[in-house]
Design a protein around this motif. Structure first.
Motif, PDB file in Angstrom:
ATOM      1  N   TYR A  23      27.014  45.119  41.127  1.00 21.03           N
ATOM      2  CA  TYR A  23      28.351  44.899  41.714  1.00 21.03           C
ATOM      3  C   TYR A  23      29.122  45.091  40.613  1.00 21.03           C
ATOM      4  O   TYR A  23      29.975  45.537  40.573  1.00 21.03           O
ATOM      5  N   ALA A  80      32.257  47.396  40.378  1.00 21.70           N
ATOM      6  CA  ALA A  80      33.665  46.771  40.018  1.00 21.70           C
ATOM      7  C   ALA A  80      34.437  47.290  38.940  1.00 21.70           C
ATOM      8  O   ALA A  80      35.462  47.624  39.049  1.00 21.70           O
ATOM      9  N   VAL A  81      33.743  47.451  38.115  1.00 19.35           N
ATOM     10  CA  VAL A  81      34.239  48.275  36.967  1.00 19.35           C
ATOM     11  C   VAL A  81      34.481  49.837  37.012  1.00 19.35           C
ATOM     12  O   VAL A  81      35.644  50.238  36.625  1.00 19.35           O
ATOM     13  N   PRO A  92      37.330  49.868  41.015  1.00 18.14           N
ATOM     14  CA  PRO A  92      38.026  48.628  41.560  1.00 18.14           C
ATOM     15  C   PRO A  92      38.798  48.932  42.721  1.00 18.14           C
ATOM     16  O   PRO A  92      38.884  47.854  43.480  1.00 18.14           O
ATOM     17  N   THR A  93      39.359  50.017  42.984  1.00 12.90           N
ATOM     18  CA  THR A  93      40.187  50.164  44.209  1.00 12.90           C
ATOM     19  C   THR A  93      39.168  50.425  45.377  1.00 12.90           C
ATOM     20  O   THR A  93      39.649  49.936  46.629  1.00 12.90           O
ATOM     21  N   PHE A 119      38.021  46.272  45.800  1.00 17.87           N
ATOM     22  CA  PHE A 119      38.820  44.925  45.872  1.00 17.87           C
ATOM     23  C   PHE A 119      40.000  45.119  46.831  1.00 17.87           C
ATOM     24  O   PHE A 119      41.015  44.502  46.682  1.00 17.87           O
ATOM     25  N   ASP A 132      45.017  43.653  49.994  1.00 15.04           N
ATOM     26  CA  ASP A 132      44.485  42.852  49.080  1.00 15.04           C
ATOM     27  C   ASP A 132      43.578  41.591  49.731  1.00 15.04           C
ATOM     28  O   ASP A 132      44.285  41.029  50.683  1.00 15.04           O
ATOM     29  N   HIS A 139      43.023  37.790  45.436  1.00  9.99           N
ATOM     30  CA  HIS A 139      44.135  38.503  44.804  1.00  9.99           C
ATOM     31  C   HIS A 139      45.462  37.959  44.923  1.00  9.99           C
ATOM     32  O   HIS A 139      46.383  37.657  44.022  1.00  9.99           O
ATOM     33  N   ARG A 177      37.866  34.366  37.351  1.00 12.55           N
ATOM     34  CA  ARG A 177      38.842  34.536  38.389  1.00 12.55           C
ATOM     35  C   ARG A 177      40.286  34.205  38.022  1.00 12.55           C
ATOM     36  O   ARG A 177      41.206  34.777  38.479  1.00 12.55           O
ATOM     37  N   TYR A 211      39.505  40.931  37.744  1.00 10.93           N
ATOM     38  CA  TYR A 211      38.852  41.232  38.818  1.00 10.93           C
ATOM     39  C   TYR A 211      38.870  39.864  39.812  1.00 10.93           C
ATOM     40  O   TYR A 211      38.756  38.709  39.465  1.00 10.93           O
ATOM     41  N   ASP A 212      38.831  40.133  41.250  1.00  9.15           N
ATOM     42  CA  ASP A 212      39.142  39.038  42.213  1.00  9.15           C
ATOM     43  C   ASP A 212      37.722  38.257  42.483  1.00  9.15           C
ATOM     44  O   ASP A 212      38.078  37.093  42.576  1.00  9.15           O
ATOM     45  N   GLY A 257      34.709  37.177  40.273  1.00  5.97           N
ATOM     46  CA  GLY A 257      34.367  37.023  39.043  1.00  5.97           C
ATOM     47  C   GLY A 257      32.856  36.459  39.115  1.00  5.97           C
ATOM     48  O   GLY A 257      32.248  36.312  38.094  1.00  5.97           O
TER      49      GLY A 257
END
Length: 329
Positions: free
Chosen positions: A123, A127-128, A131-132, A135, A156, A160, A291, A296-297, A299
């Motif tokens: 994950y 995520a890195v 990200p679009t 998240f 979102d 977020h 968080r 990132y949403d 964490g």
């Protein structure tokens, strides 16, 4: 009186634990299929197939026979995909699952040897890297097909909105039912709690780590709420805002899901019972720090990887008194 002896309930084997985790994924997948159609099922099938192919590839590279009894890769892949939105592209699933199985698991020697939770590692890579993709979540009952999610309405996440200091436009009742935009398997609190009860009765999970984890998350959310950017105040002031912040923090961002399916992973958690509670507290505190101050949403995976690095140290720390007593004797 009967002379029959009652044998104590034996802890589950690794094979039983992994089988139970896969079994508990199905109710979460069923709700997601109800919201988004067959695409979540196709994503899970892709993840499971990728995991099995990775196992066969490693067996071939090592010139060893494929071990049919070792079944940890599929639950790792399914837990990973449960934290993705239903709109994620298939290549993200394939790459993240391959990273979790090939690098986080097999590169360290396979099941029982890896120091970091493979699902969390997969994950974190996704995520890195995208990200679009990770998240932004589709609205429930949005139009998507198995092959195409371009028509999905993406918004979102609740986490977020909290990070922005606002109040999410989602009713708490919908948060409990999972009727809000979120990842595939982390939104329905009722189903996750039911899964936790089953896994606990099967002795697949214990309560010490989730208790410490949720206690730490709740403590940070209550004393330092992000709703309305309240910040640090006297704890008996603004109780309504604190309770609202507490509910939104715990019911979003995969907190409850992580308490059941991530922090209890048997290979990476401490073995000492006292160390487990401290482990849960550290993961919960680090989760909230990621968080609150991260970008990132969700964490919890980053927090879990961080605390995995000191899991063995926690075992030694809480066993030190025991070892000293043995020396004196």
């Amino acid at each position: 009186m009967s002379n029959e002896t009652v044998l104590p309930l034996q802890p589950p084997t690794a094979h039983d634990y992994n089988r139970d985790i896969v079994f508990m994924i199905f109710p979460l997948l069923a709700l997601s299929t109800y919201f988004y159609g067959m695409r979540p099922a196709a994503l899970c099938a892709t993840a499971a197939l990728t995991a099995k192919l990775c196992d066969h590839l490693v067996a071939w590279l090592r010139r060893r026979p494929y071990d049919k009894e070792e079944n940890s890769s599929v639950p790792i892949a399914l837990v990973l995909v449960m934290m993705f939105p239903a709109s994620v592209h298939y290549y993200v699933v394939v790459i993240s699952v391959s990273t979790a199985i090939l690098i986080a698991k097999h590169a360290f020697g396979g099941y029982g040897c890896y120091p970091f939770n493979p699902a969390a590692v997969g994950y974190a890579v996704a995520a890195v890297s995208w990200p679009t993709e990770i998240f932004r979540d589709p609205v429930p009952f949005t139009r998507m097909t198995v092959a195409d999610a371009s028509n999905a309405v993406l918004v979102d996440s609740v986490a977020h909105m909290l990070r922005s200091g606002g109040v999410p436009n989602v009713r708490l009742f919908d948060l409990v039912l999972g009727n809000f935009p979120g990842p595939i398997g982390t939104t329905s609190v009722l189903i996750i709690i039911s899964c936790a009860m089953y896994l606990w009765m099967r002795r697949d999970i214990s309560l010490d780590i989730p208790a410490g984890f949720l206690l730490a998350c709740a403590g940070v959310a209550f004393f330092y709420p992000r709703v309305n950017t309240l910040g640090l105040e006297l704890p008996w002031k603004y109780l309504d805002i604190r309770i609202t912040s507490l509910c939104y923090e715990l019911l979003s961002g995969a907190i409850i899901f992580a308490a059941v399916f991530l922090v209890n992973e048997p290979v990476t958690k401490p073995k000492n019972p006292k160390a487990r509670f401290a482990y849960g507290v550290l993961v919960g505190f680090m989760t909230m720090m990621f968080r609150y101050f991260g970008i990132y949403d969700i964490g919890v995976c980053f927090a879990l990887i961080s605390v995995n690095a000191i899991s063995g140290y926690l075992d030694r720390l809480f066993s030190e008194r025991f070892f000293r007593k043995e020396v004196r004797l």
